[in-house]
Scaffold this motif. Structure first.
Motif, mmCIF file in Angstrom:
data_model
loop_
_atom_site.group_PDB
_atom_site.id
_atom_site.type_symbol
_atom_site.label_atom_id
_atom_site.label_comp_id
_atom_site.label_asym_id
_atom_site.label_seq_id
_atom_site.Cartn_x
_atom_site.Cartn_y
_atom_site.Cartn_z
ATOM 1 N N ILE A 11 6.508 14.773 48.520
ATOM 2 C CA ILE A 11 5.357 14.185 47.809
ATOM 3 C C ILE A 11 5.038 14.898 46.496
ATOM 4 C CG2 ILE A 11 4.331 13.306 49.927
ATOM 5 C CD1 ILE A 11 2.241 15.581 49.643
ATOM 6 N N LEU A 12 5.757 15.958 46.170
ATOM 7 C CA LEU A 12 5.451 16.708 44.955
ATOM 8 C C LEU A 12 5.544 15.843 43.701
ATOM 9 C CD1 LEU A 12 7.212 20.112 45.708
ATOM 10 C CD2 LEU A 12 4.767 19.558 45.873
ATOM 11 N N ALA A 13 6.537 15.004 43.623
ATOM 12 C CA ALA A 13 6.732 14.157 42.443
ATOM 13 C C ALA A 13 5.622 13.125 42.284
ATOM 14 C CB ALA A 13 8.084 13.461 42.506
ATOM 15 N N LYS A 14 4.862 12.895 43.335
ATOM 16 C CA LYS A 14 3.766 11.922 43.274
ATOM 17 C C LYS A 14 2.478 12.522 42.719
ATOM 18 C CE LYS A 14 5.638 9.462 47.227
ATOM 19 N NZ LYS A 14 5.453 9.080 48.617
ATOM 20 N N ILE A 15 2.424 13.825 42.577
ATOM 21 C CA ILE A 15 1.227 14.477 42.040
ATOM 22 C C ILE A 15 1.167 14.197 40.547
ATOM 23 C CG2 ILE A 15 0.053 16.675 41.654
ATOM 24 C CD1 ILE A 15 1.445 17.687 44.224
ATOM 25 N N ASN A 16 0.101 13.550 40.112
ATOM 26 C CA ASN A 16 0.011 13.163 38.697
ATOM 27 C C ASN A 16 -1.253 13.707 38.032
ATOM 28 O OD1 ASN A 16 -1.848 11.560 39.898
ATOM 29 N ND2 ASN A 16 -1.035 9.633 39.162
ATOM 30 N N PRO A 31 7.408 34.330 47.356
ATOM 31 C CA PRO A 31 8.408 34.655 46.333
ATOM 32 C C PRO A 31 8.329 33.718 45.129
ATOM 33 C CG PRO A 31 9.397 34.584 48.518
ATOM 34 C CD PRO A 31 8.010 34.045 48.646
ATOM 35 N N LEU A 32 8.661 34.245 43.962
ATOM 36 C CA LEU A 32 8.606 33.456 42.720
ATOM 37 C C LEU A 32 9.430 32.178 42.797
ATOM 38 C CD1 LEU A 32 8.703 36.072 39.821
ATOM 39 C CD2 LEU A 32 6.809 34.608 40.531
ATOM 40 N N GLU A 33 10.509 32.204 43.522
ATOM 41 C CA GLU A 33 11.360 31.010 43.604
ATOM 42 C C GLU A 33 10.590 29.816 44.175
ATOM 43 O OE1 GLU A 33 13.949 31.655 47.599
ATOM 44 O OE2 GLU A 33 14.066 33.241 46.102
ATOM 45 N N TYR A 34 9.626 30.062 45.044
ATOM 46 C CA TYR A 34 8.816 28.971 45.590
ATOM 47 C C TYR A 34 7.914 28.383 44.518
ATOM 48 C CZ TYR A 34 10.090 30.659 50.291
ATOM 49 O OH TYR A 34 10.762 31.043 51.421
ATOM 50 N N SER A 35 7.330 29.250 43.715
ATOM 51 C CA SER A 35 6.469 28.775 42.628
ATOM 52 C C SER A 35 7.284 28.009 41.588
ATOM 53 C CB SER A 35 5.744 29.954 41.969
ATOM 54 O OG SER A 35 4.925 30.603 42.923
ATOM 55 N N TRP A 36 8.476 28.519 41.279
ATOM 56 C CA TRP A 36 9.349 27.803 40.342
ATOM 57 C C TRP A 36 9.711 26.426 40.883
ATOM 58 C CZ3 TRP A 36 9.888 28.414 35.467
ATOM 59 C CH2 TRP A 36 9.772 29.663 34.880
ATOM 60 N N TYR A 37 9.987 26.339 42.168
ATOM 61 C CA TYR A 37 10.323 25.058 42.777
ATOM 62 C C TYR A 37 9.176 24.067 42.606
ATOM 63 C CZ TYR A 37 11.754 21.512 46.089
ATOM 64 O OH TYR A 37 12.097 20.314 46.651
ATOM 65 N N LEU A 38 7.972 24.503 42.932
ATOM 66 C CA LEU A 38 6.798 23.629 42.776
ATOM 67 C C LEU A 38 6.645 23.192 41.329
ATOM 68 C CD1 LEU A 38 4.243 25.508 45.043
ATOM 69 C CD2 LEU A 38 5.378 23.327 45.526
ATOM 70 N N HIS A 39 6.767 24.134 40.426
ATOM 71 C CA HIS A 39 6.622 23.836 38.994
ATOM 72 C C HIS A 39 7.660 22.803 38.535
ATOM 73 C CE1 HIS A 39 5.948 24.303 34.764
ATOM 74 N NE2 HIS A 39 7.100 24.902 34.572
ATOM 75 N N GLN A 40 8.861 22.933 38.996
ATOM 76 C CA GLN A 40 9.924 22.008 38.594
ATOM 77 C C GLN A 40 9.737 20.613 39.172
ATOM 78 O OE1 GLN A 40 13.310 24.191 39.955
ATOM 79 N NE2 GLN A 40 13.517 25.351 38.049
ATOM 80 N N HIS A 41 8.998 20.496 40.261
ATOM 81 C CA HIS A 41 8.853 19.203 40.926
ATOM 82 C C HIS A 41 7.490 18.549 40.761
ATOM 83 C CE1 HIS A 41 12.494 20.786 42.792
ATOM 84 N NE2 HIS A 41 12.825 19.517 42.918
ATOM 85 N N ILE A 42 6.575 19.224 40.076
ATOM 86 C CA ILE A 42 5.270 18.630 39.761
ATOM 87 C C ILE A 42 5.210 18.476 38.250
ATOM 88 C CG2 ILE A 42 2.765 18.880 39.869
ATOM 89 C CD1 ILE A 42 3.172 20.643 42.363
ATOM 90 N N GLU A 43 5.240 17.235 37.804
ATOM 91 C CA GLU A 43 5.417 16.953 36.380
ATOM 92 C C GLU A 43 4.361 17.613 35.486
ATOM 93 O OE1 GLU A 43 5.631 13.137 33.395
ATOM 94 O OE2 GLU A 43 6.124 12.859 35.492
#
Length: 83
Positions: A11-16, A31-43
């Motif tokens: 559902i991350l891509a649906k966050i607008n 870990p930072l990799e989790y934050s990077w993942y969220l950042h990359q998938h939330i426009e």
């Protein structure tokens, strides 16, 4: 009662809406990799990594945290962040 499967990655891509993630560079809990993942998938997300901070960056580096938060809020207020 929480779901047995709390994986919400689909559902991350649906966050607008604008999303600000402020994390400590040395956070051992998340870990930072989790934050990077969220950042990359939330426009409309912004990721701020605070150097020399762990999971309590609001206390450890409160000046940097407050500066990042205020800058983000001003961008949202001025509609410089599009969503």
């Amino acid at each position: 009662m929480p779901s047995a499967n709390a994986d919400s990655r689909d559902i991350l891509a649906k966050i607008n809406l604008p999303v600000l993630m402020i994390v400590g560079e040395d956070d051992l809990t998340t870990p930072l990799e989790y934050s990077w993942y969220l950042h990359q998938h939330i426009e409309a997300s912004q990721l701020v990594i605070i150097p020399e901070a762990r999971s309590l960056c609001t206390q450890e580096r409160h000046e940097a945290f407050n500066q990042a938060l205020l800058a983000f809020l001003h961008k949202v207020e001025d509609r410089q962040i599009h969503y």
